[in-house]
Design a protein around this motif. Structure first.
Motif, PDB file in Angstrom:
ATOM      1  N   UNK A  30     -14.937   0.585   5.784  1.00  0.00           N
ATOM      2  CA  UNK A  30     -13.673   0.488   5.052  1.00  0.00           C
ATOM      3  C   UNK A  30     -13.303   1.849   4.479  1.00  0.00           C
ATOM      4  N   UNK A  31     -14.285   2.607   4.009  1.00  0.00           N
ATOM      5  CA  UNK A  31     -14.006   3.968   3.526  1.00  0.00           C
ATOM      6  C   UNK A  31     -13.398   4.822   4.639  1.00  0.00           C
ATOM      7  N   UNK A  32     -13.938   4.701   5.850  1.00  0.00           N
ATOM      8  CA  UNK A  32     -13.398   5.451   6.989  1.00  0.00           C
ATOM      9  C   UNK A  32     -11.982   4.996   7.308  1.00  0.00           C
ATOM     10  N   UNK A  33     -11.761   3.700   7.280  1.00  0.00           N
ATOM     11  CA  UNK A  33     -10.415   3.173   7.539  1.00  0.00           C
ATOM     12  C   UNK A  33      -9.443   3.665   6.471  1.00  0.00           C
ATOM     13  N   UNK A  34      -9.876   3.666   5.199  1.00  0.00           N
ATOM     14  CA  UNK A  34      -9.018   4.158   4.114  1.00  0.00           C
ATOM     15  C   UNK A  34      -8.626   5.613   4.335  1.00  0.00           C
TER      16      UNK A  34
END
Length: 161
Positions: A30-34
């Motif tokens: 999710x951090x990468x997607x953000x």
């Protein structure tokens, strides 16, 4: 007195739960997607600003749409996980004007190259297959379609027709 103790105990449990929530490990996917959805939003705003400032609708207007589509693709990754995708922190009005067009192209090229490096970093790690496909697609558009045209624009002062 007993009611007050229960309330205090309940508040203590709530505070402990809140602290545990704040200390919960972050999800690296999710951090990468953000990070990448904001990168796509930012690049879309840059292309929209270039198009507006230089009355050069092509390829920049089309690329702004392309970058919004890349953000939407990442948005579907959130949807599939039952998470709301973050809104863009970027607008064309928040991106400074760059003149001449070759300078705007140089900054856009730097943004595309930065996105490629970020995508490459995430792709070198462990990602679920759907995230890997979306990131690879967005990375390849930046590296193989946008960057070559922007390099030419930096050299010639205008993108190829």
């Amino acid at each position: 007195m007993m009611g007050r103790m229960k309330r205090v105990a309940g508040l203590a449990l709530a505070a402990a739960a809140l602290g545990a929530w704040r200390m919960a490990p972050r999800d690296p996917v999710v951090d990468a997607m953000n990070a990448m959805i904001q990168e796509e939003y930012h690049t879309a705003a840059q292309y929209e600003r270039i198009s507006r400032d230089h009355a050069a609708p092509q390829p920049f207007a089309t690329w702004a749409e392309s970058e919004r589509a890349h953000a939407e693709l990442i948005g579907w990754l959130y949807h599939d996980r039952g998470i709301t995708a973050p809104a863009s922190r970027w607008t064309a009005d928040a991106v400074p004007t760059r003149r001449p067009l070759s300078q705007a192209c140089a900054l856009a090229l730097a943004a595309e190259e930065r996105a490629v490096r970020l995508y490459d970093g995430y792709l070198a790690g462990e990602l679920p297959p759907d995230v890997r496909r979306a990131f690879r697609h967005n990375r390849n558009v930046a590296a193989l379609q946008h960057a070559p045209v922007l390099r030419e624009c930096v050299l010639r002062g205008t993108p190829r027709p």
